[in-house]
Design an enzyme around this catalytic site. Structure first.
Site, short mmCIF file in Angstrom:
data_model
loop_
_atom_site.label_atom_id
_atom_site.label_comp_id
_atom_site.label_asym_id
_atom_site.label_seq_id
_atom_site.Cartn_x
_atom_site.Cartn_y
_atom_site.Cartn_z
N ARG A 169 39.31 46.97 44.73
CA ARG A 169 38.04 47.66 44.45
C ARG A 169 37.23 47.80 45.72
NH1 ARG A 169 34.71 44.43 41.15
NH2 ARG A 169 35.78 42.76 42.23
N ARG A 205 31.67 27.92 41.70
CA ARG A 205 31.05 26.89 42.53
C ARG A 205 31.35 25.52 41.96
NH1 ARG A 205 24.96 28.32 43.03
NH2 ARG A 205 25.04 26.09 42.71
N LYS A 208 44.33 33.71 42.37
CA LYS A 208 44.55 35.06 41.84
C LYS A 208 46.04 35.40 41.83
CE LYS A 208 42.60 39.68 42.60
NZ LYS A 208 41.31 40.33 42.82
C1 BT5 Z 1 41.78 44.03 42.88
O1 BT5 Z 1 40.73 44.37 43.69
O2 BT5 Z 1 42.06 42.92 42.55
C2 BT5 Z 1 42.56 45.22 42.38
C3 BT5 Z 1 44.02 45.15 42.73
C4 BT5 Z 1 44.77 46.28 42.08
C5 BT5 Z 1 46.14 46.41 42.64
C6 BT5 Z 1 46.95 47.44 41.89
S1 BT5 Z 1 48.62 47.44 42.41
C7 BT5 Z 1 48.91 48.90 41.55
C8 BT5 Z 1 47.69 49.77 41.75
N1 BT5 Z 1 47.79 50.56 42.96
C9 BT5 Z 1 46.85 50.21 43.87
O3 BT5 Z 1 46.71 50.73 44.99
N2 BT5 Z 1 46.08 49.22 43.35
C10 BT5 Z 1 46.48 48.87 42.01
P1 BT5 Z 1 39.63 43.35 44.22
O4 BT5 Z 1 39.00 42.60 43.09
O5 BT5 Z 1 38.74 44.20 45.07
O6 BT5 Z 1 40.41 42.33 45.08
C11 BT5 Z 1 40.86 42.65 46.37
C12 BT5 Z 1 40.85 41.36 47.19
O7 BT5 Z 1 41.89 40.49 46.70
C13 BT5 Z 1 41.15 41.58 48.66
O8 BT5 Z 1 39.98 41.85 49.38
C14 BT5 Z 1 41.80 40.27 49.06
O9 BT5 Z 1 40.81 39.29 49.32
C15 BT5 Z 1 42.52 39.83 47.78
N3 BT5 Z 1 43.95 40.22 47.77
C16 BT5 Z 1 44.56 41.26 48.36
N4 BT5 Z 1 45.85 41.29 48.06
C17 BT5 Z 1 46.09 40.23 47.26
C18 BT5 Z 1 47.24 39.72 46.62
N5 BT5 Z 1 48.43 40.31 46.68
N6 BT5 Z 1 47.09 38.60 45.86
C19 BT5 Z 1 45.91 37.98 45.73
N7 BT5 Z 1 44.78 38.40 46.33
C20 BT5 Z 1 44.86 39.54 47.07
#
Ligand code: BT5
Length: 261
Positions: A55, A257, A119
């Site tokens: 996001r 927290r 996560k």
């Molecule tokens: C999300 O955003 O959690 C949404 C993720 C959605 C991914 C799917 S995959 C299929 C589809 N195609 C895409 O391009 N996206 C969707 P948010 O809450 O903003 O979390 C993002 C944050 O999670 C990043 O800033 C990192 O800190 C962390 N992050 C990034 N990759 C990660 C991973 N593989 N596992 C855990 N944390 C991650």
């Protein structure tokens, strides 16, 4: 990933599946297909993404071994109601991970699914809206499945990320997981269209370990500390600030927290 449709019990979701070894982002491709008229239920699935999106312009790191897919939806909803789809998808994942693997899964506002406080899955819902009309919505799901977090993800994510393989000590069958999530997503989506967000949120909250605890919420340039009281039927998070003020947050991130008062 082969024979993806074989045994799929979903009626509409996954009737068409576009499968790629590599893509920028399944959400971006799904949005392009939707704007060219692809039908509701069309799925874009990829083995890895090299520009996976989170996001608010963030990245979703998407190495091989994860599950990355997006579903095109064309519900008759108002833009404000479409917010609910994040909870529909989060609940679908949480239920399936519990049922298939017996994991103690938690949901965290608004779009995270956690195992052992880390996560394992993120959801990205993007709507194409004109005025009060929703043209289509793409719901994307990324699950850290069959990879070692320390080998496949950058170091800054190690503390807060986990994978199914790390939690289960074995690999999972990705096709099986994909079908189970897609089927559950379709049935919860239909429930949401019939009865609204309340029954979805009721179940989602059963997994929401952060409710009733102290959290930090970051929303835009602001951050607040407080007690997470509820997630309302419009998808907003209600928190009670330390001075007693009640605040509703529509967009933001929650971190847990340790401190309790
Ligand atoms: C999300 O955003 O959690 C949404 C993720 C959605 C991914 C799917 S995959 C299929 C589809 N195609 C895409 O391009 N996206 C969707 P948010 O809450 O903003 O979390 C993002 C944050 O999670 C990043 O800033 C990192 O800190 C962390 N992050 C990034 N990759 C990660 C991973 N593989 N596992 C855990 N944390 C991650």
């Amino acid at each position: 990933m082969d024979k993806l449709q074989e045994g799929l019990k979903a009626k509409n979701f996954g009737k068409k599946i576009v499968f790629l070894c590599e893509v920028t982002s399944t959400n971006d491709l799904a949005k392009d297909l939707a704007s060219y008229g692809a039908e509701e239920g069309t799925v874009v699935l990829a083995e890895r993404q090299f520009a996976g999106k989170g996001r608010l312009g963030r990245m979703w790191v998407s190495p091989k071994g994860g599950l990355y897919f997006s579903v095109i939806l064309k519900p008759r909803l108002k833009p404000a109601e479409a917010v609910g789809l994040v909870f529909v998808a989060g609940l679908a994942i949480a239920e399936v991970l519990r049922e298939l693997y017996g994991l103690m899964v938690e949901t965290k506002w608004p779009n995270d699914v956690l195992v052992n406080k880390r996560k394992v899955c993120g959801v990205l819902s993007e709507a194409n809206v004109m005025g009060e009309t929703v043209n289509f919505i793409v719901v994307g799901i990324g699950v850290n499945a069959n990879f070692d977090v320390k080998r496949a993800l950058p170091e800054e994510l190690w503390e807060n990320a986990t994978s199914l393989m790390a939690e289960l000590d074995r690999k999972v069958q990705l096709e099986f997981l994909f079908r189970a999530v897609l089927e559950r997503l379709e049935s919860l989506y239909n429930l949401f269209l019939r009865e609204g967000l309340a029954p979805i949120l009721k179940e989602w909250k059963k997994h929401a370990g952060f409710l009733g605890g102290y959290v930090e919420v970051i929303s835009g340039n602001e951050s607040f500390d407080g007690l997470a009281l509820n997630v309302e039927d419009d998808g907003s998070l209600t928190i009670k600030l330390e001075d007693g003020t009640i605040k509703h947050v529509l967009v933001g991130d929650v971190s847990l927290r340790r401190k309790s008062k």
